[in-house]
Motif scaffolding. Structure first.
Motif, PDB file in Angstrom:
ATOM      1  N   PHE A 127      10.215  26.494  25.835  1.00 42.26           N
ATOM      2  CA  PHE A 127       9.350  25.256  25.502  1.00 42.26           C
ATOM      3  C   PHE A 127       9.747  24.665  24.117  1.00 42.26           C
ATOM      4  N   VAL A 128       9.728  25.362  23.119  1.00 42.05           N
ATOM      5  CA  VAL A 128      10.301  24.759  21.746  1.00 42.05           C
ATOM      6  C   VAL A 128      11.156  23.836  22.059  1.00 42.05           C
ATOM      7  N   ASP A 129      12.266  24.396  22.610  1.00 39.57           N
ATOM      8  CA  ASP A 129      13.528  23.588  22.942  1.00 39.57           C
ATOM      9  C   ASP A 129      13.220  22.062  23.612  1.00 39.57           C
ATOM     10  N   VAL A 130      12.627  22.268  24.674  1.00 37.30           N
ATOM     11  CA  VAL A 130      12.214  21.031  25.269  1.00 37.30           C
ATOM     12  C   VAL A 130      11.200  19.980  24.441  1.00 37.30           C
ATOM     13  N   VAL A 131      10.242  20.489  23.666  1.00 37.97           N
ATOM     14  CA  VAL A 131       9.704  19.804  22.616  1.00 37.97           C
ATOM     15  C   VAL A 131      10.504  19.157  21.565  1.00 37.97           C
ATOM     16  N   TRP A 132      11.352  19.677  21.354  1.00 39.61           N
ATOM     17  CA  TRP A 132      12.455  19.319  20.318  1.00 39.61           C
ATOM     18  C   TRP A 132      13.323  18.095  20.931  1.00 39.61           C
ATOM     19  N   LEU A 133      13.781  17.992  22.346  1.00 38.89           N
ATOM     20  CA  LEU A 133      14.381  16.960  22.972  1.00 38.89           C
ATOM     21  C   LEU A 133      13.439  15.790  23.000  1.00 38.89           C
ATOM     22  N   GLY A 134      12.110  16.055  23.358  1.00 36.38           N
ATOM     23  CA  GLY A 134      11.192  14.880  23.149  1.00 36.38           C
ATOM     24  C   GLY A 134      11.139  14.185  21.638  1.00 36.38           C
ATOM     25  N   LEU A 135      11.291  15.224  20.659  1.00 34.07           N
ATOM     26  CA  LEU A 135      11.115  14.919  19.298  1.00 34.07           C
ATOM     27  C   LEU A 135      12.242  13.978  19.052  1.00 34.07           C
ATOM     28  N   TYR A 136      13.333  14.371  19.336  1.00 32.31           N
ATOM     29  CA  TYR A 136      14.821  13.960  18.816  1.00 32.31           C
ATOM     30  C   TYR A 136      14.842  12.375  19.441  1.00 32.31           C
ATOM     31  N   VAL A 137      14.426  12.430  20.621  1.00 28.67           N
ATOM     32  CA  VAL A 137      14.562  10.862  21.261  1.00 28.67           C
ATOM     33  C   VAL A 137      13.432   9.881  20.600  1.00 28.67           C
ATOM     34  N   VAL A 138      12.110  10.301  20.425  1.00 31.68           N
ATOM     35  CA  VAL A 138      11.119   9.346  20.010  1.00 31.68           C
ATOM     36  C   VAL A 138      11.061   9.267  18.488  1.00 31.68           C
ATOM     37  N   ILE A 139      11.127  10.373  17.767  1.00 30.19           N
ATOM     38  CA  ILE A 139      11.348  10.322  16.605  1.00 30.19           C
ATOM     39  C   ILE A 139      12.581   9.718  15.872  1.00 30.19           C
ATOM     40  N   TYR A 140      13.642  10.198  16.103  1.00 28.02           N
ATOM     41  CA  TYR A 140      14.848   9.839  15.439  1.00 28.02           C
ATOM     42  C   TYR A 140      15.740   8.439  16.195  1.00 28.02           C
ATOM     43  N   TRP A 141      15.323   8.272  17.452  1.00 28.56           N
ATOM     44  CA  TRP A 141      16.128   7.281  18.000  1.00 28.56           C
ATOM     45  C   TRP A 141      15.381   5.840  18.285  1.00 28.56           C
ATOM     46  N   LEU A 142      13.997   6.216  18.584  1.00 32.37           N
ATOM     47  CA  LEU A 142      13.279   5.037  19.206  1.00 32.37           C
ATOM     48  C   LEU A 142      12.614   4.243  17.939  1.00 32.37           C
ATOM     49  N   MET A 182       0.712  -1.224  -0.072  1.00 31.73           N
ATOM     50  CA  MET A 182       0.176   0.196   0.008  1.00 31.73           C
ATOM     51  C   MET A 182       0.912   1.184   0.100  1.00 31.73           C
ATOM     52  N   VAL A 183       2.264   0.986   0.583  1.00 34.44           N
ATOM     53  CA  VAL A 183       2.680   2.325   0.450  1.00 34.44           C
ATOM     54  C   VAL A 183       4.445   2.086  -0.135  1.00 34.44           C
ATOM     55  N   ASP A 184       4.793   3.048  -0.921  1.00 36.66           N
ATOM     56  CA  ASP A 184       5.989   2.738  -1.564  1.00 36.66           C
ATOM     57  C   ASP A 184       7.157   2.614  -0.685  1.00 36.66           C
ATOM     58  N   GLU A 185       8.257   1.779  -1.085  1.00 36.97           N
ATOM     59  CA  GLU A 185       9.270   1.670   0.056  1.00 36.97           C
ATOM     60  C   GLU A 185       9.865   2.750   0.256  1.00 36.97           C
ATOM     61  N   PHE A 186      10.428   2.931   1.528  1.00 32.25           N
ATOM     62  CA  PHE A 186      11.102   4.378   2.184  1.00 32.25           C
ATOM     63  C   PHE A 186      12.058   3.763   3.249  1.00 32.25           C
ATOM     64  N   ARG A 187      12.921   4.643   3.575  1.00 27.17           N
ATOM     65  CA  ARG A 187      14.010   4.484   4.565  1.00 27.17           C
ATOM     66  C   ARG A 187      13.652   5.567   5.777  1.00 27.17           C
ATOM     67  N   THR A 188      13.806   5.205   6.802  1.00 27.15           N
ATOM     68  CA  THR A 188      13.448   5.925   7.980  1.00 27.15           C
ATOM     69  C   THR A 188      14.475   6.952   8.444  1.00 27.15           C
ATOM     70  N   MET A 189      14.303   7.914   8.972  1.00 28.25           N
ATOM     71  CA  MET A 189      15.324   9.027   9.305  1.00 28.25           C
ATOM     72  C   MET A 189      15.934   8.565  10.639  1.00 28.25           C
ATOM     73  N   GLY A 190      17.361   8.738  10.459  1.00 29.16           N
ATOM     74  CA  GLY A 190      18.227   8.394  11.523  1.00 29.16           C
ATOM     75  C   GLY A 190      18.578   9.578  12.165  1.00 29.16           C
ATOM     76  N   PRO A 191      19.307   9.390  13.545  1.00 29.35           N
ATOM     77  CA  PRO A 191      19.561  10.742  14.287  1.00 29.35           C
ATOM     78  C   PRO A 191      20.860  11.492  13.816  1.00 29.35           C
ATOM     79  N   PHE A 192      21.567  10.930  12.853  1.00 31.16           N
ATOM     80  CA  PHE A 192      22.782  11.422  12.399  1.00 31.16           C
ATOM     81  C   PHE A 192      22.831  11.847  10.893  1.00 31.16           C
ATOM     82  N   PRO A 193      23.305  13.118  10.452  1.00 31.79           N
ATOM     83  CA  PRO A 193      23.912  13.942  11.145  1.00 31.79           C
ATOM     84  C   PRO A 193      23.116  15.275  11.748  1.00 31.79           C
ATOM     85  N   ILE A 194      22.035  15.490  10.752  1.00 33.39           N
ATOM     86  CA  ILE A 194      21.176  16.632  10.875  1.00 33.39           C
ATOM     87  C   ILE A 194      20.615  16.813  12.194  1.00 33.39           C
TER      88      ILE A 194
END
Length: 286
Positions: free
Chosen positions: A271-286, A140-152
């Motif tokens: 507040f924006v900084d704190v939200v990004w820390l959550g995003l960085y861990v949940v989206i890019y690492w987990l 149902m979805v075209d093949e894709f690769r996930t985004m990792g935490p490095f480097p950007i």
């Protein structure tokens, strides 16, 4: 808000204003244009742009009136309390906003996806693969690769954390009465925020062109772009707020003891900084 004059004993009540009505009209035009635009109506995009321009104009003049009232000595300590409570509740609403998206992400990853992939549901969806990213369930979805935490993403994390430090230094400089240092460190904060947005734009181009990761790439793509996109929008708004504060610092507004416009923008930025820390861990690492 400035505090060149904070001894007014009354609670200032502004006179009738045309800005709320004009703001409502601009929002109506914006949403009408957006609705037409997403439905491929020819006039949708220009009408949406006109509405957005109207919103920007209303905000410019409306906040300009508030600044004139503040610099004119019309605001008392009671007004300062009102601004602080208003900004605090606004940030609470932003916490709820991002909490909804984080909650959706948690539900999909931890509850619904394993549930749909268990043995019972194999009889209903035999081709479904319970993988968070990269797979193409049932074609149902075209093949894709996930985004990792490095480097950007890691670079952007360093940029935002550094911007929190430079903003705090600017605040301490303002409290100490060092206006030039305040302007320098505040400019550095805005520059770091702009650099963050530049890297995020590059990351999106990389996702589309090299990883085939798009908004339509299943639940992974939609949550990735919704969370990071809305955060990027908030970074942009925070940078604009800090730019206005920087302009006011250069104009001689604020005193060491009373500068809530600076503090309110700083609250938002942290507040924006704190939200990004959550995003960085949940989206890019987990």
């Amino acid at each position: 808000m400035s505090a060149h004059n904070t001894a007014a004993p009354y609670y200032f009540v502004p006179g009738p204003s045309r800005w709320p009505l004009l703001a409502g009209i601009a929002l109506l035009v914006t949403m009408a244009g957006a609705s037409a635009w997403v439905n491929d109506v020819s006039w949708g995009m220009p009408v949406n742009m006109v509405g957005l321009a109207g919103i920007i104009a209303v905000l410019y003049f409306w906040f300009g009136d508030a600044i004139k009232e503040s610099e004119g000595g019309l605001y008392s300590q009671r007004i300062d309390y009102s601004f602080r409570w208003s900004m605090a509740w606004f940030i609470v609403s932003e916490v709820m906003f991002f909490g909804a998206f984080f909650g959706a992400l948690f539900y999909v990853r931890v509850i619904s996806m394993p549930w749909l992939g268990d043995i019972d549901h194999k009889f209903i969806w035999p081709d479904f693969a319970a993988h968070w990213g990269g797979a193409s369930p049932a074609g149902m979805v075209d093949e894709f690769r996930t985004m990792g935490p490095f480097p950007i993403p890691t670079i952007n994390t360093a940029l935002l954390l550094t911007s929190g430090v430079t903003l705090t230094i600017a605040h301490h400089a303002l409290r100490a009465g060092h206006r030039a240092l305040t302007a320098i460190w505040l400019f550095a904060t805005v520059l770091l925020g702009a650099t963050f947005m530049g890297f995020q734009a590059y990351e999106y181009i990389h996702a589309y062109n090299d990883l085939n990761l798009k908004l339509t790439s299943g639940i992974y793509g939609s949550t990735f772009f919704m969370l990071t996109g809305f955060h990027g929008f908030h970074v942009t708004m925070g940078a604009i707020m800090l730019s206005v504060v920087l302009y006011r610092v250069l104009k001689g507004h604020f005193t060491p003891d009373n500068h809530f416009a600076f503090e309110g923008a700083a609250w938002y930025w942290h507040f924006v900084d704190v939200v990004w820390l959550g995003l960085y861990v949940v989206i890019y690492w987990l």
